[in-house]
Design an enzyme around this catalytic site. Structure first.
Site, PDB file in Angstrom:
ATOM      1  N   ASN A  45      41.936  11.064  -4.832  1.00 24.80           N
ATOM      2  CA  ASN A  45      40.605  11.539  -4.444  1.00 24.80           C
ATOM      3  C   ASN A  45      40.590  13.057  -4.629  1.00 24.80           C
ATOM      4  OD1 ASN A  45      38.231  12.240  -3.201  1.00 24.80           O
ATOM      5  ND2 ASN A  45      38.850  11.622  -1.138  1.00 24.80           N
ATOM      6  N   HIS A  48      33.762   7.919   3.222  1.00 29.44           N
ATOM      7  CA  HIS A  48      34.835   8.862   3.545  1.00 29.44           C
ATOM      8  C   HIS A  48      34.425   9.687   4.774  1.00 29.44           C
ATOM      9  CE1 HIS A  48      37.637  12.173   3.265  1.00 29.44           C
ATOM     10  NE2 HIS A  48      38.391  11.401   2.503  1.00 29.44           N
ATOM     11  N   GLU A 100      41.803   5.979   7.271  1.00 27.00           N
ATOM     12  CA  GLU A 100      42.063   7.413   7.189  1.00 27.00           C
ATOM     13  C   GLU A 100      41.718   8.085   8.519  1.00 27.00           C
ATOM     14  OE1 GLU A 100      42.230   8.847   2.863  1.00 27.00           O
ATOM     15  OE2 GLU A 100      40.207   9.170   3.613  1.00 27.00           O
ATOM     16  N   SER A 160      47.266  13.038   4.388  1.00 23.31           N
ATOM     17  CA  SER A 160      48.473  13.862   4.226  1.00 23.31           C
ATOM     18  C   SER A 160      49.652  13.103   3.621  1.00 23.31           C
ATOM     19  CB  SER A 160      48.879  14.500   5.565  1.00 23.31           C
ATOM     20  OG  SER A 160      47.861  15.377   5.999  1.00 23.31           O
TER      21      SER A 160
END
Ligand code: PGA
Length: 225
Positions: A7, A102, A151, A187
């Site tokens: 991404n 997102h 996420e 991360s």
């Protein structure tokens, strides 16, 4: 099948994006292990650049199985008078996937579950597979969505990746439909990716920062043996 999704967010000029793909494909064509994994449907690589890069990258994309492009967003509306929006039909020839929901879209562009539901529908209508991002068990999962990226907000871009145990814990809470692909993002880098990749039940990774460098993204994919 393990998914490796890049991404790029709002990064890279046209020249930089093309350079990335050239370098990445140079690495790919010399790696027989990864080529075999692609061919045998063991891994899927999806690159999600900004919209303006999609068609030039598509032209450059070498013909590898399971190596495709995705968008980072999609209009909730069909084609029509929606200034500034990119309708699903307009990009369906260049993308197989689209990221939807997102947390940065939810935060900065006020996307809610209703809008995310519409986006999912338009994507399905045009044959584009949604990669639905959720932040926790409180985000809705629209019907028929089979590719989910967990996420946690505190892990995105912070260096504080969630542990494998935390990711599996979240998966348990979600009671997903049979056949759902569940991936993790936040991360991920070449150091920690191995833990996720080696874990049954985590079907891949969504990678932001570490995907901006082709060699870093490549090293993450290489952790799958
Ligand atoms: P990060 O971003 O890898 O930089 O944490 C992941 C994402 O937001 O998809």
């Amino acid at each position: 099948m393990k998914y490796f999704i890049a991404n790029w967010k709002s990064h890279k000029t046209i020249a930089e994006g093309k350079q990335w793909l050239t370098t990445f494909q140079d690495l790919l064509k010399n790696d027989t292990q990864i080529l075999t994994n692609l061919r045998e449907n063991k891994i899927s690589i999806i690159v999600c650049p900004p919209f303006y890069l999609l068609s030039s990258l598509k032209e450059m994309l070498a013909e590898y199985p399971n190596f495709s492009l995705g968008s980072q967003n999609i209009s909730p509306f069909p084609e029509g008078s929606y200034t500034g929006e990119i309708a699903a039909r307009l990009i369906k020839d260049v993308v197989k996937f689209t990221i939807i929901g997102h947390s940065e879209r939810r935060k900065y562009f006020h996307e809610n579950d209703a809008m995310i539901g519409l986006k999912t529908e338009v994507a399905f209508n045009e044959g584009i597979t949604p990669i639905l991002c959720i932040r926790s068990e409180h985000d809705q999962i629209p019907a028929d969505v089979k590719l989910i990226a967990y996420e946690p907000v505190e892990a995105i871009g912070t260096g504080k990746n969630a542990t494998v145990e935390e990711v599996l814990e979240m998966k348990k809470k979600l009671t997903l439909e049979e056949g759902t692909t569940f991936i993790y993002g936040g991360s991920v880098d070449g150091e920690n990716s191995r833990h996720y990749v080696e874990t049954d039940g985590i079907d891949g990774l969504l990678i932001g920062t570490a995907s901006l460098e082709p060699s870093k993204f490549f090293s993450i994919i290489s952790t799958y043996k």
